[in-house]
Scaffold this motif. Structure first.
Motif, PDB file in Angstrom:
ATOM      1  N   PRO A   1      86.565  44.842  14.239  1.00  5.95           N
ATOM      2  CA  PRO A   1      87.660  45.816  14.246  1.00  5.95           C
ATOM      3  C   PRO A   1      87.207  47.230  13.892  1.00  5.95           C
ATOM      4  CG  PRO A   1      87.698  44.561  12.212  1.00  5.95           C
ATOM      5  CD  PRO A   1      86.574  43.991  13.050  1.00  5.95           C
ATOM      6  N   ALA A   2      86.432  47.815  14.761  1.00  6.28           N
ATOM      7  CA  ALA A   2      85.940  49.178  14.529  1.00  6.28           C
ATOM      8  C   ALA A   2      86.432  50.081  15.655  1.00  6.28           C
ATOM      9  CB  ALA A   2      84.419  49.196  14.461  1.00  6.28           C
ATOM     10  N   ASN A   3      86.908  51.239  15.291  1.00  5.30           N
ATOM     11  CA  ASN A   3      87.355  52.233  16.247  1.00  5.30           C
ATOM     12  C   ASN A   3      86.359  53.384  16.202  1.00  5.30           C
ATOM     13  OD1 ASN A   3      88.593  54.401  17.542  1.00  5.30           O
ATOM     14  ND2 ASN A   3      90.643  53.706  17.003  1.00  5.30           N
TER      15      ASN A   3
ATOM     16  N   GLN B   1      80.426  55.357  11.370  1.00  4.86           N
ATOM     17  CA  GLN B   1      81.745  54.756  11.564  1.00  4.86           C
ATOM     18  C   GLN B   1      81.712  53.236  11.374  1.00  4.86           C
ATOM     19  OE1 GLN B   1      84.869  56.069  11.903  1.00  4.86           O
ATOM     20  NE2 GLN B   1      83.746  57.921  11.338  1.00  4.86           N
ATOM     21  N   LEU B   2      80.685  52.585  11.890  1.00  2.73           N
ATOM     22  CA  LEU B   2      80.584  51.134  11.697  1.00  2.73           C
ATOM     23  C   LEU B   2      80.445  50.803  10.217  1.00  2.73           C
ATOM     24  CD1 LEU B   2      78.308  50.018  14.679  1.00  2.73           C
ATOM     25  CD2 LEU B   2      80.804  49.792  14.467  1.00  2.73           C
ATOM     26  N   SER B   3      79.681  51.597   9.494  1.00  9.42           N
ATOM     27  CA  SER B   3      79.512  51.375   8.065  1.00  9.42           C
ATOM     28  C   SER B   3      80.836  51.529   7.328  1.00  9.42           C
ATOM     29  CB  SER B   3      78.474  52.352   7.504  1.00  9.42           C
ATOM     30  OG  SER B   3      78.317  52.157   6.123  1.00  9.42           O
ATOM     31  N   LEU B   4      81.561  52.590   7.627  1.00 11.23           N
ATOM     32  CA  LEU B   4      82.850  52.842   6.977  1.00 11.23           C
ATOM     33  C   LEU B   4      83.873  51.750   7.284  1.00 11.23           C
ATOM     34  CD1 LEU B   4      83.343  56.676   7.546  1.00 11.23           C
ATOM     35  CD2 LEU B   4      83.105  55.506   5.347  1.00 11.23           C
ATOM     36  N   GLN B   5      83.883  51.307   8.528  1.00 12.42           N
ATOM     37  CA  GLN B   5      84.942  50.415   8.970  1.00 12.42           C
ATOM     38  C   GLN B   5      84.632  48.929   8.807  1.00 12.42           C
ATOM     39  OE1 GLN B   5      86.738  51.595  12.767  1.00 12.42           O
ATOM     40  NE2 GLN B   5      85.790  53.614  12.499  1.00 12.42           N
ATOM     41  N   LEU B   6      83.365  48.557   8.866  1.00 10.81           N
ATOM     42  CA  LEU B   6      83.019  47.140   8.835  1.00 10.81           C
ATOM     43  C   LEU B   6      82.319  46.703   7.555  1.00 10.81           C
ATOM     44  CD1 LEU B   6      81.681  46.615  12.485  1.00 10.81           C
ATOM     45  CD2 LEU B   6      83.999  46.201  11.603  1.00 10.81           C
TER      46      LEU B   6
ATOM     47  N   VAL C   1      71.942  51.147  17.568  1.00  8.25           N
ATOM     48  CA  VAL C   1      72.646  50.853  16.319  1.00  8.25           C
ATOM     49  C   VAL C   1      72.958  49.370  16.311  1.00  8.25           C
ATOM     50  CG1 VAL C   1      74.710  51.351  14.915  1.00  8.25           C
ATOM     51  CG2 VAL C   1      73.733  53.147  16.358  1.00  8.25           C
ATOM     52  N   ALA C   2      72.959  48.774  15.146  1.00 12.17           N
ATOM     53  CA  ALA C   2      73.361  47.369  15.022  1.00 12.17           C
ATOM     54  C   ALA C   2      74.102  47.182  13.708  1.00 12.17           C
ATOM     55  CB  ALA C   2      72.136  46.456  15.088  1.00 12.17           C
ATOM     56  N   TRP C   3      74.953  46.176  13.684  1.00 10.32           N
ATOM     57  CA  TRP C   3      75.681  45.822  12.467  1.00 10.32           C
ATOM     58  C   TRP C   3      75.388  44.365  12.157  1.00 10.32           C
ATOM     59  CZ3 TRP C   3      79.017  41.903  11.273  1.00 10.32           C
ATOM     60  CH2 TRP C   3      79.628  41.984  10.026  1.00 10.32           C
ATOM     61  N   GLY C   4      75.095  44.097  10.877  1.00 11.00           N
ATOM     62  CA  GLY C   4      74.845  42.728  10.447  1.00 11.00           C
ATOM     63  C   GLY C   4      75.606  42.414   9.183  1.00 11.00           C
ATOM     64  N   SER C   5      75.979  41.165   9.045  1.00  8.34           N
ATOM     65  CA  SER C   5      76.648  40.704   7.836  1.00  8.34           C
ATOM     66  C   SER C   5      75.638  40.650   6.692  1.00  8.34           C
ATOM     67  CB  SER C   5      77.228  39.307   8.068  1.00  8.34           C
ATOM     68  OG  SER C   5      76.167  38.385   8.333  1.00  8.34           O
TER      69      SER C   5
END
Length: 158
Positions: A148-150, A46-51, A72-76
């Motif tokens: 902005p991730a749901n 979901q983070l991949s799809l949304q961010l 899980v982590a998200w990076g620019s």
């Protein structure tokens, strides 16, 4: 022990649980349940799809109390460019997500939030298996995320 020693040790490869190093260089391990692992994959998707950006699972991050590994982590793209040559991340990506399990204590999770924020994360999310999400930044608990991730799709009935 140093992180490069952990990576080079053949007896530690392909273990079914997360490995971390504490501030004394001792290995700490935490096994993940089936549902924990499943939720980790759903959140990452979901983070991949949304961010967009880059998604990391089990990213080894240097903190002031050893190497810690968020679920899980998200990076620019910029974060990825800066860290891609490292064996472990010398700082945290912008968003770190921890999935709570019954073995987690409030104190342990508060410490993990603080460590990831201190290491450079802009936010840390704590997610339980029922879909409750607590979000934190350096000011403390927050109600509105800058990301902005749901994640409601992650908790839809099976």
């Amino acid at each position: 022990m140093q992180w490069q020693d952990v990576l080079a040790d053949p007896s530690l490869k392909n273990l079914p649980y997360k490995i971390e190093l504490n501030e004394k260089g001792n290995i700490e391990m935490s096994p993940a349940s089936f549902n924990h692992s499943r939720l980790q994959g759903k959140i990452a998707a979901q983070l991949s799809l949304q961010l967009g950006g880059e998604i990391f699972t089990e990213l080894a991050i240097q903190t002031s109390k050893g190497v810690r590994v968020p679920d899980v982590a998200w990076g620019s793209e910029n974060y990825t460019q800066v860290h891609q040559a490292e064996l472990w991340a010398s700082s945290a990506p912008e968003l770190c997500v921890e999935i709570l399990s019954l073995s987690n204590t409030v104190k342990d999770m508060q410490e993990r939030v603080a460590l990831f924020l201190e290491a450079g994360a802009l936010e840390v999310w704590l997610v339980d298996e029922n879909g409750t999400i607590s979000q934190y930044d350096t000011s403390g608990p927050i109600t509105v995320s800058r990301f902005p991730a749901n994640l409601h799709h992650c908790f839809a009935s099976h």
